[in-house]
Design a protein around this motif. Sequence first.
Motif, PDB file in Angstrom:
ATOM      1  N   PRO A   1      10.009  -3.174 -10.009  1.00 54.48           N
ATOM      2  CA  PRO A   1       8.930  -3.224  -9.339  1.00 54.48           C
ATOM      3  C   PRO A   1       9.274  -3.872  -7.783  1.00 54.48           C
ATOM      4  N   VAL A   2      10.014  -4.978  -8.054  1.00 56.97           N
ATOM      5  CA  VAL A   2      10.318  -5.439  -6.543  1.00 56.97           C
ATOM      6  C   VAL A   2      11.088  -4.822  -5.659  1.00 56.97           C
ATOM      7  N   ALA A   3      11.613  -3.962  -6.028  1.00 60.14           N
ATOM      8  CA  ALA A   3      12.461  -2.859  -5.015  1.00 60.14           C
ATOM      9  C   ALA A   3      11.438  -1.984  -4.632  1.00 60.14           C
ATOM     10  N   SER A   4      10.494  -1.469  -5.525  1.00 60.26           N
ATOM     11  CA  SER A   4       9.732  -0.239  -5.188  1.00 60.26           C
ATOM     12  C   SER A   4       8.404  -0.650  -4.561  1.00 60.26           C
ATOM     13  N   ALA A   5       8.083  -2.012  -4.659  1.00 62.62           N
ATOM     14  CA  ALA A   5       6.583  -2.547  -4.338  1.00 62.62           C
ATOM     15  C   ALA A   5       6.850  -2.650  -2.619  1.00 62.62           C
ATOM     16  N   HIS A   6       5.895  -1.907  -1.932  1.00 61.74           N
ATOM     17  CA  HIS A   6       5.803  -2.123  -0.458  1.00 61.74           C
ATOM     18  C   HIS A   6       4.424  -1.640   0.052  1.00 61.74           C
ATOM     19  N   VAL A   7       4.382  -2.009   1.277  1.00 61.06           N
ATOM     20  CA  VAL A   7       2.895  -1.588   1.972  1.00 61.06           C
ATOM     21  C   VAL A   7       2.881   0.017   1.851  1.00 61.06           C
ATOM     22  N   SER A   8       1.592   0.465   1.405  1.00 63.30           N
ATOM     23  CA  SER A   8       1.547   1.802   1.194  1.00 63.30           C
ATOM     24  C   SER A   8      -0.005   2.155   1.726  1.00 63.30           C
ATOM     25  N   ILE A   9      -0.151   3.465   2.032  1.00 61.43           N
ATOM     26  CA  ILE A   9      -1.610   4.047   2.359  1.00 61.43           C
ATOM     27  C   ILE A   9      -1.915   5.331   1.524  1.00 61.43           C
ATOM     28  N   SER A  10      -2.980   5.326   1.002  1.00 62.48           N
ATOM     29  CA  SER A  10      -3.606   6.519   0.312  1.00 62.48           C
ATOM     30  C   SER A  10      -4.882   6.794   1.089  1.00 62.48           C
ATOM     31  N   ALA A  11      -5.507   8.134   0.807  1.00 64.78           N
ATOM     32  CA  ALA A  11      -6.594   8.405   1.435  1.00 64.78           C
ATOM     33  C   ALA A  11      -7.288   9.496   0.608  1.00 64.78           C
ATOM     34  N   ASP A  12      -8.494   9.754   0.639  1.00 60.00           N
ATOM     35  CA  ASP A  12      -9.409  10.619   0.063  1.00 60.00           C
ATOM     36  C   ASP A  12      -9.371  11.749   0.783  1.00 60.00           C
ATOM     37  N   ASP A  13      -8.816  13.186   0.351  1.00 61.10           N
ATOM     38  CA  ASP A  13      -8.766  14.178   1.040  1.00 61.10           C
ATOM     39  C   ASP A  13      -8.617  13.997   2.439  1.00 61.10           C
ATOM     40  N   PRO A  14      -7.424  13.884   2.875  1.00 62.46           N
ATOM     41  CA  PRO A  14      -6.916  13.758   4.325  1.00 62.46           C
ATOM     42  C   PRO A  14      -6.684  14.985   4.810  1.00 62.46           C
ATOM     43  N   VAL A  15      -7.710  15.924   5.337  1.00 65.17           N
ATOM     44  CA  VAL A  15      -7.542  17.155   5.922  1.00 65.17           C
ATOM     45  C   VAL A  15      -7.685  17.065   7.562  1.00 65.17           C
ATOM     46  N   ALA A  16      -7.072  17.632   8.051  1.00 64.85           N
ATOM     47  CA  ALA A  16      -6.955  17.912   9.611  1.00 64.85           C
ATOM     48  C   ALA A  16      -8.385  18.055  10.349  1.00 64.85           C
ATOM     49  N   GLY A  17      -8.622  17.513  11.283  1.00 67.42           N
ATOM     50  CA  GLY A  17      -9.873  17.663  11.725  1.00 67.42           C
ATOM     51  C   GLY A  17     -11.320  17.038  11.368  1.00 67.42           C
ATOM     52  N   GLU A  18     -10.926  16.340  10.227  1.00 69.14           N
ATOM     53  CA  GLU A  18     -11.993  15.458   9.373  1.00 69.14           C
ATOM     54  C   GLU A  18     -11.617  14.040   9.519  1.00 69.14           C
ATOM     55  N   HIS A  19     -12.688  13.467   9.124  1.00 65.50           N
ATOM     56  CA  HIS A  19     -12.570  11.709   8.738  1.00 65.50           C
ATOM     57  C   HIS A  19     -12.217  11.527   7.382  1.00 65.50           C
ATOM     58  N   THR A  20     -11.595  10.519   7.148  1.00 67.37           N
ATOM     59  CA  THR A  20     -11.179  10.218   5.861  1.00 67.37           C
ATOM     60  C   THR A  20     -11.426   8.814   5.480  1.00 67.37           C
ATOM     61  N   MET A  21     -11.573   8.287   4.174  1.00 67.50           N
ATOM     62  CA  MET A  21     -11.348   6.647   3.818  1.00 67.50           C
ATOM     63  C   MET A  21     -10.209   6.671   3.494  1.00 67.50           C
ATOM     64  N   ALA A  22      -9.133   5.714   4.128  1.00 71.40           N
ATOM     65  CA  ALA A  22      -8.062   5.188   3.770  1.00 71.40           C
ATOM     66  C   ALA A  22      -7.909   3.964   3.351  1.00 71.40           C
ATOM     67  N   THR A  23      -6.941   3.665   2.310  1.00 68.39           N
ATOM     68  CA  THR A  23      -6.794   2.286   2.067  1.00 68.39           C
ATOM     69  C   THR A  23      -5.274   1.977   2.168  1.00 68.39           C
ATOM     70  N   PHE A  24      -5.014   0.783   2.863  1.00 61.15           N
ATOM     71  CA  PHE A  24      -3.784   0.246   2.987  1.00 61.15           C
ATOM     72  C   PHE A  24      -3.636  -0.753   1.565  1.00 61.15           C
ATOM     73  N   ARG A  25      -2.378  -0.622   0.887  1.00 59.85           N
ATOM     74  CA  ARG A  25      -2.267  -1.678  -0.159  1.00 59.85           C
ATOM     75  C   ARG A  25      -1.090  -2.213   0.271  1.00 59.85           C
ATOM     76  N   VAL A  26      -1.151  -3.762   0.094  1.00 57.45           N
ATOM     77  CA  VAL A  26      -0.121  -4.816   0.203  1.00 57.45           C
ATOM     78  C   VAL A  26       0.035  -5.506  -0.916  1.00 57.45           C
ATOM     79  N   PRO A  27       1.048  -5.347  -1.450  1.00 55.20           N
ATOM     80  CA  PRO A  27       1.554  -6.346  -2.541  1.00 55.20           C
ATOM     81  C   PRO A  27       2.338  -7.475  -2.071  1.00 55.20           C
ATOM     82  N   ASN A  28       2.377  -8.756  -2.942  1.00 53.60           N
ATOM     83  CA  ASN A  28       3.135  -9.940  -2.523  1.00 53.60           C
ATOM     84  C   ASN A  28       4.301  -9.592  -3.433  1.00 53.60           C
ATOM     85  N   GLU A  29       5.314  -9.439  -2.755  1.00 58.66           N
ATOM     86  CA  GLU A  29       6.657  -9.234  -3.820  1.00 58.66           C
ATOM     87  C   GLU A  29       7.460 -10.766  -3.911  1.00 58.66           C
TER      88      GLU A  29
END
Length: 240
Positions: A28-56
């Motif tokens: 987990p220490v090697a794979s844990a990193h800052v990441s982004i995920s989003a709900d239906d990220p479609v070109a031309g549209e708005h989306t709700m994205a989430t940046f996840r920041v783990p403390n390694e």
Amino acid sequence: MSAKTSRTGRRAALVAGLGIAGALLAQPVASAHVSISADDPVAGEHTMATFRVPNERDDASTVRVEVTFPEDHPLASVSPQAVPGWTITVNKQPLDAPVESGHGTTVSEAVTSIVWDGGEIPPNQFQAFPVRLGPLPEGEPTLVFKSLQTYSDGEVVRWIDTESPGGGEPEHPAPTLTVEQSSAAASESAVDGPDTAARVLGGAGLTAGLAALAVSVARRKKPQAPVPVVEAERKETARL
């Protein structure tokens, strides 16, 4: 089996088990990193994205997070959601020339970065930072958000590396968002297909009709065979 042999076997199994457990804990220490995920990220549209920041780390807290937005694909609207305990700063700058960004939206000022500080992510925990953004640019399959994570002892981890084809995941990968193809473009392509076929078939029918008309006109204009002049004179002489 003797008692000594049994104890030796159990000891070997215990050592092997500890080795496997250690390897699993290290992953987990090697794979844990800052990441982004989003709900239906479609070109031309708005989306709700989430940046996840783990403390390694287990000996320091994360006290600052900075996310940089892509300069080559500026976003017209970026609205971070309030996170208790954290101060949010949205940095913007005017563009040298306005650009179009989905549904005819003109962008003259773009967000360059967002900074969260004043809060704390304790060891072995993570924090989510939601952001509503868009419109997502057309024709761009991925957006890269290079990020900096600062710990309470001053260490800064730079999550800015991008993947190279066939190179595998880098040590400090930058958060990357995959953008789906616009549904409007797909619908336009689907509508255009049958319409194009109808135009082709209609053109073929028109061509065939014109050809048939030409043949008919040619037949009507075909001259009748004339009566030979000599034969006509001979018949007239015989009557006299």
